[in-house]
Scaffold this motif. Structure first.
Motif, short mmCIF file in Angstrom:
data_model
loop_
_atom_site.label_atom_id
_atom_site.label_comp_id
_atom_site.label_asym_id
_atom_site.label_seq_id
_atom_site.Cartn_x
_atom_site.Cartn_y
_atom_site.Cartn_z
N ILE A 172 -19.29 63.57 13.46
CA ILE A 172 -19.46 62.20 13.93
C ILE A 172 -18.28 61.40 13.41
N SER A 173 -17.73 60.56 14.26
CA SER A 173 -16.49 59.87 13.91
C SER A 173 -16.49 58.44 14.44
N PRO A 174 -16.88 57.46 13.62
CA PRO A 174 -16.72 56.05 14.01
C PRO A 174 -15.27 55.61 13.81
N TYR A 175 -14.80 54.74 14.67
CA TYR A 175 -13.42 54.24 14.53
C TYR A 175 -13.28 52.90 15.24
N VAL A 176 -12.30 52.16 14.78
CA VAL A 176 -11.95 50.89 15.41
C VAL A 176 -10.52 51.01 15.90
N LYS A 177 -10.26 50.40 17.04
CA LYS A 177 -8.90 50.38 17.56
C LYS A 177 -8.73 49.15 18.45
N GLY A 178 -7.50 48.74 18.58
CA GLY A 178 -7.25 47.57 19.40
C GLY A 178 -5.79 47.15 19.28
N ASN A 179 -5.50 45.93 19.74
CA ASN A 179 -4.15 45.36 19.71
C ASN A 179 -4.15 44.15 18.80
N ALA A 180 -3.28 44.18 17.77
CA ALA A 180 -3.18 43.06 16.84
C ALA A 180 -2.30 41.95 17.39
N ALA A 181 -1.33 42.32 18.20
CA ALA A 181 -0.41 41.35 18.81
C ALA A 181 0.29 42.04 19.96
N ASP A 182 1.16 41.32 20.62
CA ASP A 182 1.88 41.91 21.74
C ASP A 182 2.73 43.09 21.26
N GLY A 183 2.42 44.27 21.79
CA GLY A 183 3.18 45.45 21.42
C GLY A 183 2.73 46.11 20.14
N VAL A 184 1.71 45.58 19.46
CA VAL A 184 1.23 46.15 18.20
C VAL A 184 -0.20 46.65 18.40
N ASP A 185 -0.43 47.93 18.11
CA ASP A 185 -1.78 48.48 18.21
C ASP A 185 -2.15 49.15 16.89
N TYR A 186 -3.44 49.35 16.69
CA TYR A 186 -3.92 49.94 15.44
C TYR A 186 -5.14 50.80 15.71
N GLU A 187 -5.42 51.71 14.77
CA GLU A 187 -6.64 52.52 14.81
C GLU A 187 -6.97 52.96 13.39
N LEU A 188 -8.23 52.89 13.04
CA LEU A 188 -8.73 53.36 11.74
C LEU A 188 -9.98 54.18 12.01
N ARG A 189 -9.98 55.45 11.56
CA ARG A 189 -11.04 56.39 11.91
C ARG A 189 -11.53 57.14 10.67
N GLN A 190 -12.86 57.33 10.61
CA GLN A 190 -13.45 58.22 9.62
C GLN A 190 -14.24 59.29 10.36
N LYS A 191 -14.04 60.55 9.95
CA LYS A 191 -14.71 61.66 10.62
C LYS A 191 -15.42 62.53 9.59
N GLU A 192 -16.72 62.72 9.77
CA GLU A 192 -17.52 63.57 8.90
C GLU A 192 -17.91 64.83 9.68
N THR A 193 -17.64 66.00 9.08
CA THR A 193 -17.88 67.26 9.77
C THR A 193 -18.65 68.22 8.88
N ILE A 214 -10.15 60.68 6.80
CA ILE A 214 -9.84 59.27 7.07
C ILE A 214 -8.41 59.22 7.60
N THR A 215 -8.24 58.67 8.77
CA THR A 215 -6.91 58.52 9.35
C THR A 215 -6.75 57.12 9.90
N GLY A 216 -5.53 56.64 9.88
CA GLY A 216 -5.26 55.31 10.41
C GLY A 216 -3.79 55.13 10.74
N HIS A 217 -3.51 54.22 11.64
CA HIS A 217 -2.13 53.90 11.95
C HIS A 217 -2.04 52.47 12.48
N ILE A 218 -0.87 51.91 12.34
CA ILE A 218 -0.52 50.65 12.99
C ILE A 218 0.88 50.84 13.53
N GLN A 219 1.08 50.48 14.79
CA GLN A 219 2.33 50.80 15.46
C GLN A 219 2.84 49.61 16.27
#
Length: 534
Positions: A172-193, A214-219
């Motif tokens: 099971i893996s809840p995560y949030v993702k979206g756009n912080a600003a024009d051209g900037v996106d992010y994702e933060l995920r936790q996965k339990e296996t 736990i993985t995350g990025h901002i780009q």
């Protein structure tokens, strides 16, 4: 007649693996039903489109070596396999659910102690809990795997072998993702296996593992310059071990991006890693570079190389398809663990995926395309998977260097699928090194090489001739290690009786030569029927 003693690895398999008992099979089935119900619960509430395809198949096999034993110990048998299955796909406003479930039941006329149930499942689901922000992924995978590439590895369920066991993976893996600003996106995920190698016993409860990622990025999108910040942490725990024995890897990376044009993007990166294993700790600076090239919607190339604590790490992927052909080349060198390998199942060249790529430009709707793919595989008698390296059961972090090439062509009357692979596995270290004998330890330190070709020819609109051949060789990397060579070929003729029913007859031959485990030969003939319900 006196029974010959088992070879060393044969005795090892007998010690560390056993066929699933009816009780264990029932336990797997209960977990499978429960997990599938959980996955289906959320989509059922707001489902918009359901596509459900139940089916049933029967296969009857006559073999001269049911247990794949040496010539002086082989036993003939008559096996009947009944497999109810269901494939489903749901798409809602905020949900997606797809997968397949099957429950093969195998009954043996002579060796009744081999009777067993081999549950299989591959289910994935996504819930959009908060629109365009919070998502939850979940998956269930149950499959039949093999303990060692040196032992018997039949490409069917009818042959009984103590080298086979059932794997279960629930995540099971809840995560949030979206756009912080024009051209900037992010994702933060936790996965339990949770992973379980049912039927493998190495100590107490050590066939189970828990993984927390736990993985995350901002780009910032490259316009033409951009940047990417990444974080990844993975904790693996085997019950029965001390808390201090957890495997933990942690990595932070910053990448500078440059888009040369609409098809080409370059990348340079630097960061830091900290790896805390059972008995060692490796940390230090990492750095690398990569390229992504997408000249057309049919062609893509991705390559990334990096300096890590074990040397050079790389991931290269090239994919290309035309209306009639599909090509894929992949190469990598990186660390992995057994739970991570299970999470990537099914391994190998997925025939359904190859055909999906071929038909992508012709059929836009994914559900309709999947129906067409399933019907094509059934009508032409194609295998679901082409051969691939075996995932190795181990409580070790393993360095794997692999190369795989796959080719497929879809003609009016002929279909050809081909794959070739090489995988060299080398344990870095782990908790079971001291627990296993030197012989068993070498089973996770080997090189697997193989090739597989599947061909079908349309004899008539409702009559298809098919053939499948594969060859593999496994070599122990340790000095003086053993070798196992396996060759098998099968052929069948299938006939479509109605749009929903097909029958087939076939034969197979397999020959394994090993100086590590038992050598064997087998000849078998079979007949089967498949019916799909509306």
């Amino acid at each position: 007649m006196r029974r010959a003693s088992a070879p060393p690895v044969g005795r090892a398999c007998q010690r560390f693996a056993h066929r699933a008992t009816p009780r264990s099979a029932a336990s797997v089935a209960r977990r499978l039903v429960l997990a599938s119900a959980v996955l289906a619960l959320a989509p059922a509430a707001r489902a918009q489109t359901w596509h459900i395809v139940p089916s049933v198949s029967w296969e009857s096999t006559l073999t001269d070596n049911v247990n794949l034993a040496p010539s002086d110990q082989r036993t003939s048998d008559w096996i009947n396999q009944l497999t109810p299955s269901i494939r489903f796909n749901e798409t809602g406003a905020h949900t997606k659910l797809s997968g397949s479930l099957s429950l093969p039941v195998l009954l043996y006329a002579r060796t009744t102690q081999n009777n067993y149930v081999a549950p299989e499942a591959n289910v994935t689901g996504t819930l959009e809990a908060i629109e365009k922000f919070l998502f939850i992924d979940a998956s269930v995978n149950v499959s039949q795997q093999y303990l060692t590439p040196f032992g018997a590895r039949p490409n069917n369920l009818a042959n009984a072998t103590q080298n086979r066991y059932t794997t279960q993976t629930y995540s099971i893996s809840p995560y949030v993702k979206g756009n912080a600003a024009d051209g900037v996106d992010y994702e933060l995920r936790q996965k339990e296996t949770l992973s379980n190698a049912n039927g493998v016993s190495v100590g107490t409860n050590t066939n189970r593992s828990y993984t927390s990622d736990i993985t995350g990025h901002i780009q910032h999108e490259a316009r033409p310059g951009g940047w990417l910040v990444e974080y990844a942490r993975s904790d693996i725990r085997f019950p029965g071990q001390d808390v201090q024995s957890n495997e933990t890897t942690e990595l932070e990376r910053f990448s500078a991006l440059y888009r040369a044009d609409s098809t080409l993007q370059l990348r340079a990166s630097a960061g830091y890693e900290d790896n805390r294993f059972f008995f060692t700790r490796d940390n230090g600076v990492i750095y690398g570079a990569g390229v992504e090239w997408h000249p057309t919607d049919r062609t893509s190339l991705s390559a990334f190389g990096e300096h890590r604590f074990f040397g050079v790490s790389y991931h290269v992927s090239f994919d290309h398809h035309t209306p009639l052909t599909v090509w894929s080349i992949k190469a990598s060198r990186d660390t992995t663990s057994y739970p991570q390998q299970l999470a990537d199942l099914p391994a190998g060249a997925n025939v359904s995926g190859l055909l999906d790529s071929l038909l992508g430009s012709r059929v836009q709707d994914p559900a309709q395309r999947q129906v067409l793919v399933d019907q094509f595989i059934r009508d032409r008698g194609l295998p679901l998977l082409l051969s691939s390296p075996l995932a190795l059961f181990s409580q070790q972090i393993t360095l794997v260097e692999s190369e795989t090439a796959t080719f497929g062509i879809l003609g009016a009357r002929n279909t050809i699928l081909f794959t070739a692979y090489r995988a060299r596995s080398q344990p870095i270290e782990g908790s079971d090194v001291g627990a296993l004998t030197p012989l068993l330890a070498q089973l996770t330190n080997n090189t697997q090489v193989g090739t597989n070709v599947a061909w079908t020819h349309q004899l008539a609109p409702s009559l298809t001739l098919g053939a499948n051949a594969d060859w593999s060789r496994t070599i122990a990397n340790l000095s003086g290690g053993g070798v196992t060579r396996l060759f098998r070929i099968s052929t069948n003729v299938s006939r479509t009786l109605t749009a929903l029913t097909s029958v087939y007859v076939g034969a197979r031959y397999q020959d394994s030569h090993s100086d590590v485990d038992a050598s064997y030969r087998e000849v078998a003939v079979l007949v089967g029927l498949t019916h799909t319900f509306h």
